[in-house]
Scaffold this active site. Sequence first.
Site, short mmCIF file in Angstrom:
data_model
loop_
_atom_site.label_atom_id
_atom_site.label_comp_id
_atom_site.label_asym_id
_atom_site.label_seq_id
_atom_site.Cartn_x
_atom_site.Cartn_y
_atom_site.Cartn_z
N PHE A 133 5.74 18.53 3.97
CA PHE A 133 4.60 18.80 3.08
C PHE A 133 4.97 18.32 1.68
O PHE A 133 6.02 18.67 1.16
CB PHE A 133 4.33 20.30 3.08
CG PHE A 133 3.01 20.69 2.49
CD1 PHE A 133 1.92 20.94 3.31
CD2 PHE A 133 2.84 20.82 1.12
CE1 PHE A 133 0.69 21.33 2.77
CE2 PHE A 133 1.62 21.19 0.58
CZ PHE A 133 0.54 21.45 1.40
N ASP A 203 11.34 26.21 5.46
CA ASP A 203 9.99 26.58 5.03
C ASP A 203 9.20 27.01 6.27
O ASP A 203 9.05 26.22 7.22
CB ASP A 203 9.31 25.38 4.36
CG ASP A 203 7.97 25.76 3.74
OD1 ASP A 203 7.33 26.71 4.24
OD2 ASP A 203 7.55 25.08 2.78
N TYR A 228 -1.04 33.00 2.91
CA TYR A 228 -2.49 32.85 3.14
C TYR A 228 -2.82 32.02 4.37
O TYR A 228 -3.98 31.76 4.63
CB TYR A 228 -3.17 32.23 1.90
CG TYR A 228 -2.58 30.93 1.40
CD1 TYR A 228 -2.83 29.74 2.06
CD2 TYR A 228 -1.78 30.90 0.27
CE1 TYR A 228 -2.29 28.55 1.61
CE2 TYR A 228 -1.24 29.72 -0.20
CZ TYR A 228 -1.49 28.54 0.47
OH TYR A 228 -0.94 27.38 0.03
N LYS A 229 -1.82 31.58 5.15
CA LYS A 229 -2.12 30.83 6.37
C LYS A 229 -2.21 31.82 7.52
O LYS A 229 -3.14 32.62 7.57
CB LYS A 229 -1.06 29.74 6.56
CG LYS A 229 -1.20 28.67 5.48
CD LYS A 229 -0.12 27.61 5.49
CE LYS A 229 -0.40 26.58 4.39
NZ LYS A 229 0.79 25.81 4.03
N ARG A 391 -7.27 17.96 12.51
CA ARG A 391 -6.29 19.03 12.66
C ARG A 391 -7.00 20.33 13.04
O ARG A 391 -7.95 20.74 12.39
CB ARG A 391 -5.56 19.18 11.33
CG ARG A 391 -4.28 19.93 11.38
CD ARG A 391 -3.58 19.87 10.04
NE ARG A 391 -4.27 20.65 9.04
CZ ARG A 391 -3.68 21.33 8.05
NH1 ARG A 391 -2.36 21.29 7.94
NH2 ARG A 391 -4.38 22.00 7.17
#
Length: 432
Positions: A133, A203, A228-229, A391
């Site tokens: 990322f 991560d 928040y995922k 996705r």
Amino acid sequence: MIDLAHCQRLDAADRLAPLRAQFDLPEGVIYLDGNSLGALPRAVPARVAEVVRAEWGRDLIQSWNTAGWFELPRRVGDKIAPLIGAGPGEVVATDTTSVNLYKVLFAALSVSKLAAPAGQGLRHEVISERSNFPTDLYIAEALCRERGLTLRLVDAPDQIPAALGPQTAVLMLTHVNYRTGAMHDMAALTRAAHAAGALAVWDLAHSAGAVPVALKDCEADFAIGCGYKYLNGGPGAPAFVWAHPRHVDAAWQPLAGWWGHGRPFAFVPGYEPATGITRYQCGTQPMFSLSALDCALDVFAAAEPLGGMAALRAKSLALTDLFIAAVEQLCPGQFSLVTPREHALRGSQVCLTPTAALPAGCAYAIVQALIARGVVGDFRAGDAQQPDILRFGFTPLYLSHENVLQAVQHLREVLQNKEYMQARFAQRHAVT
Ligand SMILES: *Cc1c(COP(=O)(O)O)cnc(C)c1O
């Protein structure tokens, strides 16, 4: 043969199905983007309203003590710990993933002691993947620049072991890749890093709450992740930090604010880091969003008697397997699978890229046409090395097998009706 009856049989046998009632999802929406922003748990609005009205409005500043605000980052950390294979008192919920990565990478470089600029005969490299990322790479780049170190990026996961060596200070990886959904073998790569004398920083942004993680069993050194995922803490929810107990008191973190001080209310001029993970806090924490995350994590407590993370993982794999098979059955030849088929290599998402059977550059418009039909996934742009991607994230807490089939039926109709050709679906938004 995948059909409605097949999916309904699977749903009838799904012990986790009742958890869907814990979420407030809009009617008619099939939400396949919980890997980007988790859905709203039903209990959260009342909890946040109580914090606003009673804890802030009525009890005012006493709430730091009476409502437990001051300890909340660590209490939330304790709820996250069992999801990632960490112990009580080892995790703190605070700041953002990007900020926390800066802290742990800095600490890892301090712990490794041998990290030093090239030419000094010591360890001067931080290793990561080009496909990581970007914010992780930006943070590492900035820190390496500051320290005179080199950020070395490998192009494929199988090149990682060979890239490790006496020059490596830290191996910094994201466990599940945000674009492809490919998952690393955390235990093996941590072992490889240690064998080379380096530390491993993980991560968990796309892992926590989605796949079982065993940080301590893997002997990982540091980890961070996102609130928040898959943890459903709400937009901009606090992220988290974990440091292995062998390191937690061994280094300062760079953002040495008063909330990480051992005696913040002594107001002494010198910094004395708190013992334990508390030192990874910096300043005053956001109580509304911490309370939302705190409340959201209760859904995982409700999942515990139903089999917890192991059951969630089994359902996640069943949903992603079903999605892949349904795409192959209903949209044959239209997409290539970007996500690994092998379970051990797959997170909780499925990524597709259009084949030459579809017009070039249509991935974005397909995603927009699906969203217009209530099937919410997202699009990730490609470049010369990587294809454009559709996705789809699968959250076993609130998705059914029937939802998966419905989503693929919508996808087939978008293709059959050529809805992706409509001009309105080509309009790019600021956030994809
Ligand atoms: C989502 C995500 C982030 C987000 O970082 P923020 O600081 O919350 O914006 C970082 N890293 C990875 C790997 C992610 O998937």
